[in-house]
Design an enzyme around this catalytic site. Structure first.
Site, mmCIF file in Angstrom:
data_model
loop_
_atom_site.group_PDB
_atom_site.id
_atom_site.type_symbol
_atom_site.label_atom_id
_atom_site.label_comp_id
_atom_site.label_asym_id
_atom_site.label_seq_id
_atom_site.Cartn_x
_atom_site.Cartn_y
_atom_site.Cartn_z
ATOM 1 N N ASP A 62 0.857 -1.195 0.000
ATOM 2 C CA ASP A 62 0.000 0.000 0.000
ATOM 3 C C ASP A 62 0.888 1.239 0.000
ATOM 4 O O ASP A 62 1.748 1.398 0.877
ATOM 5 C CB ASP A 62 -0.890 -0.035 1.249
ATOM 6 C CG ASP A 62 -1.958 1.047 1.237
ATOM 7 O OD1 ASP A 62 -3.071 0.765 1.676
ATOM 8 O OD2 ASP A 62 -1.661 2.185 0.814
ATOM 9 N N GLU B 31 -2.720 -0.100 -4.251
ATOM 10 C CA GLU B 31 -2.780 -1.194 -3.287
ATOM 11 C C GLU B 31 -2.987 -2.526 -3.988
ATOM 12 O O GLU B 31 -3.799 -2.624 -4.898
ATOM 13 C CB GLU B 31 -3.986 -0.877 -2.399
ATOM 14 C CG GLU B 31 -4.146 -1.713 -1.211
ATOM 15 C CD GLU B 31 -5.484 -1.398 -0.521
ATOM 16 O OE1 GLU B 31 -5.956 -0.245 -0.578
ATOM 17 O OE2 GLU B 31 -6.043 -2.333 0.052
HETATM 18 P P1 TTP Z 1 -5.406 4.944 0.763
HETATM 19 O O1 TTP Z 1 -4.360 3.899 0.546
HETATM 20 O O2 TTP Z 1 -6.607 4.597 1.574
HETATM 21 O O3 TTP Z 1 -4.767 6.222 1.468
HETATM 22 P P2 TTP Z 1 -3.362 6.912 1.218
HETATM 23 O O4 TTP Z 1 -2.493 6.122 0.316
HETATM 24 O O5 TTP Z 1 -3.598 8.323 0.780
HETATM 25 O O6 TTP Z 1 -2.766 6.971 2.679
HETATM 26 P P3 TTP Z 1 -2.131 5.779 3.558
HETATM 27 O O7 TTP Z 1 -0.707 6.121 3.756
HETATM 28 O O8 TTP Z 1 -2.910 5.825 4.831
HETATM 29 O O9 TTP Z 1 -2.327 4.511 2.780
HETATM 30 O O10 TTP Z 1 -5.920 5.457 -0.631
HETATM 31 C C1 TTP Z 1 -5.078 5.583 -1.770
HETATM 32 C C2 TTP Z 1 -5.467 6.764 -2.615
HETATM 33 O O11 TTP Z 1 -6.812 6.634 -3.066
HETATM 34 C C3 TTP Z 1 -5.415 8.081 -1.857
HETATM 35 O O12 TTP Z 1 -4.121 8.660 -1.911
HETATM 36 C C4 TTP Z 1 -6.473 8.891 -2.532
HETATM 37 C C5 TTP Z 1 -7.460 7.897 -3.077
HETATM 38 N N1 TTP Z 1 -8.676 7.861 -2.231
HETATM 39 C C6 TTP Z 1 -9.781 8.642 -2.613
HETATM 40 O O13 TTP Z 1 -9.758 9.311 -3.645
HETATM 41 N N2 TTP Z 1 -10.893 8.621 -1.810
HETATM 42 C C7 TTP Z 1 -10.962 7.916 -0.649
HETATM 43 O O14 TTP Z 1 -11.987 7.948 0.058
HETATM 44 C C8 TTP Z 1 -9.820 7.103 -0.277
HETATM 45 C C9 TTP Z 1 -9.843 6.300 0.997
HETATM 46 C C10 TTP Z 1 -8.721 7.134 -1.092
HETATM 47 MG MG MG Z 2 -2.259 4.036 0.566
#
Ligand code: TTP
Ligand code: MG
Length: 390
Positions: free
Chosen positions: A35, A136
Site C-alpha cells: 500500500d 494497493e
Molecule cells: P489509501 O491507501 O486509503 O490512502 P493513502 O495512500 O492516501 O494513505 P495511507 O498512507 O494511509 O495509505 O488510498 C489511496 C489513494 O486513493 C489516496 O491517496 C487517494 C485515493 N482515495 C480517494 O480518492 N478517496 C478515498 O476515500 C480514499 C480512501 C482514497
Molecule cells: Mg495508501
C-alpha cells in the site's frame, strides 16, 4: 505447515465451553500486501517538494465548486489537523490555518501512470496479484518469478524498486493470508514492513482496534461497540454462535479471520469473468412491488462489488427462479460499460419486463455482470465527487 489448536473459555458458572474452531490453519501461503503511503499527496510532493513542509490536501477547491467536493487524501502534516479521505473539502479548509494549507486539485492521469509503474513491478514478481485500488495490491509470492524463498527479501525488493522507479515510499505487510497481510501493511506507516508469523497472528490481532479490520464496515462497527467490543482481543472472546447470530454469513467469515483463518485466494483480476449476486427468498415474491424492491437491492450489491473491484461490464444477466424451481436467465449486452446501481437496476427491470412472467411466484432473483473490464480511476472519482457532501 498445518497445525491444530483449541481455545477454551471458562464462564462464570465454572462450566467449560469449547469454542467451535478447533480448525486447522493452513499457513503454507506467502502473501504480501503493498500500500503506497499517502498516495496522491506523495505524488504531489514529489512534483513540488516545497509542499512537504505544508499541510497538503488533495481535493477540488470547494470555493470553485459551490462548497462541494471531498478530500481524496492528505499528507501526514494535514492529517494532524484531523483531515482525512472522504471528508468534505470545505471542512479541511476550516480545520487547517491558511498559512499552512496547500490545496491541490487531483491529477488522476498522473496517479494512474504511477499506478501502472507499481503494477509493472508487481508483475515482475508474480502473475498472482490482485489489485484492490490504484495504490494497493495483494501478491501471492508462494511461488514467484524471482525464485526467492525469503518473503522479506521479496518485500524489500518491491519497496526498493518502487522507491527507485517512482521516488515514492510504500508500506508492506507479509503473512500467510490476505486479511493479516492487509492489517500488517497499515501497522507501521510510512515505509513500514511488518511480518506476521502464524505463531503471533492471534496476539498481533488482539491489540488492533476493530476499525482496522477489513470486512468490518460502519454498521458492524457500531453494533460491536454497542456490545462493548473495541479490539481484536474483544472479538476473539466472542463465540462462533455470537458471530453467526449477530452478523450471519459475514459474521462467520470474520470469526474465522479473527481466529487466524482466511483462505480467500489472491485473485488475478484478469481471470475474473463475472460479478453477480443472487438472493433466495423463504417466501415467494408475488407482487411487482416486492420484485422491484429486491431487484433494486441486488443492483446495489452488485454495483458495490464492482466498485470495490474497480470493474465495469457490458452484459447484464438476470436470473429468475420460480416456485417449481424452473430457472430462466436472460441477458442484454450494451455498447457502453455499466457499473452504477441505477443503471443496473433500470436494465434489470427492463429484462424482467421482457420475460413477461404471468404467474408470479418467485423464489430466487439474481443479477450478474459479465464482459468485464477495469474501471478507470477517473470514472470512480467522478462518482466520488458527485456525491453530496455531508
Ligand atoms: P489509501 O491507501 O486509503 O490512502 P493513502 O495512500 O492516501 O494513505 P495511507 O498512507 O494511509 O495509505 O488510498 C489511496 C489513494 O486513493 C489516496 O491517496 C487517494 C485515493 N482515495 C480517494 O480518492 N478517496 C478515498 O476515500 C480514499 C480512501 C482514497
Ligand atoms: Mg495508501
Amino acid at each position: 505447515m498445518i497445525y491444530y489448536w483449541h481455545k477454551i473459555i471458562i464462564n462464570g458458572c465454572g462450566n467449560i465451553t469449547f469454542l467451535k474452531i478447533p480448525t486447522k490453519i493452513d499457513s503454507s501461503r506467502k502473501v504480501i500486501h503493498v500500500d503506497m503511503d499517502a498516495f496522491f499527496a506523495s505524488v504531489e510532493e514529489r512534483e513540488n517538494p516545497q509542499y512537504k513542509k505544508k499541510a497538503l490536501v488533495v481535493a477540488p477547491d470547494p470555493r470553485k465548486h459551490n462548497h462541494h467536493g471531498v478530500v481524496t487524501t492528505a499528507n501526514y502534516n494535514a492529517r494532524k489537523y484531523g483531515v482525512h479521505s472522504a471528508m468534505p473539502a470545505q471542512k479541511a479548509l476550516d480545520l487547517i490555518p491558511s498559512s499552512e494549507l496547500v490545496l491541490k486539485d487531483p491529477n488522476f492521469t498522473l496517479y494512474q501512470e504511477v499506478s501502472q509503474q507499481i503494477h509493472d513491478i508487481f508483475s515482475d514478481v508474480t502473475d498472482v496479484y490482485e489489485s484492490v485500488a490504484l495504490d494497493e495490491a495483494y501478491l501471492d509470492v508462494t511461488e514467484n518469478k524471482l525464485d526467492e524463498t525469503n518473503t522479506i527479501k521479496i518485500a524489500n525488493y518491491i519497496q526498493q524498486r518502487i522507491l527507485k522507479e517512482t521516488g515514492l515510499t510504500s508500506s508492506v505487510g507479509i503473512s500467510y493470508n490476505k486479511f493479516l497481510a492487509k492489517i500488517a501493511s497499515g501497522y507501521r506507516k510510512p515505509f513500514g514492513r511488518t511480518i506476521v508469523l502464524k505463531e503471533y497472528a492471534l496476539e498481533f490481532m488482539s491489540n488492533i482496534p476493530i476499525e482496522k479490520f477489513n470486512g468490518i464496515g460502519k454498521v458492524m462497527q457500531e453494533k460491536l461497540h454497542s456490545m462493548d467490543v473495541y479490539t481484536g482481543a474483544d472479538l476473539q472472546d466472542l463465540s462462533q454462535d455470537t458471530f453467526l447470530n449477530t452478523f450471519g454469513k459475514m459474521g462467520y467469515i470474520m470469526y474465522r479471520r479473527i481466529n487466524g483463518i482466511d483462505e480467500a485466494p489472491v485473485n488475478n483480476l484478469r481471470e475474473r469473468k463475472s460479478i453477480g449476486r443472487e438472493r433466495t427468498f423463504t417466501q415467494n415474491l408475488v407482487t411487482d412491488e416486492q420484485i422491484f424492491k429486491e431487484l433494486k437491492r441486488i443492483s446495489e450489491m452488485v454495483s458495490a462489488d464492482l466498485s470495490k473491484k474497480r470493474l465495469h461490464g457490458k452484459t447484464i444477466v438476470l436470473k429468475v427462479r420460480d416456485d417449481q424451481f424452473e430457472t430462466t436467465t436472460k441477458r442484454m449486452t450494451f455498447q457502453d460499460y455499466i457499473y452504477e446501481q441505477d443503471d443496473i437496476y433500470r436494465i434489470a427491470l427492463d429484462i424482467y419486463d421482457k420475460l413477461d412472467i404471468v404467474d408470479k411466484k418467485i423464489r430466487l432473483l439474481g443479477i450478474t455482470l459479465t464482459n468485464l473490464d477495469s474501471l478507470s480511476f477517473e470514472e470512480l472519482s467522478l462518482n466520488l465527487f458527485s456525491k453530496e457532501d455531508n
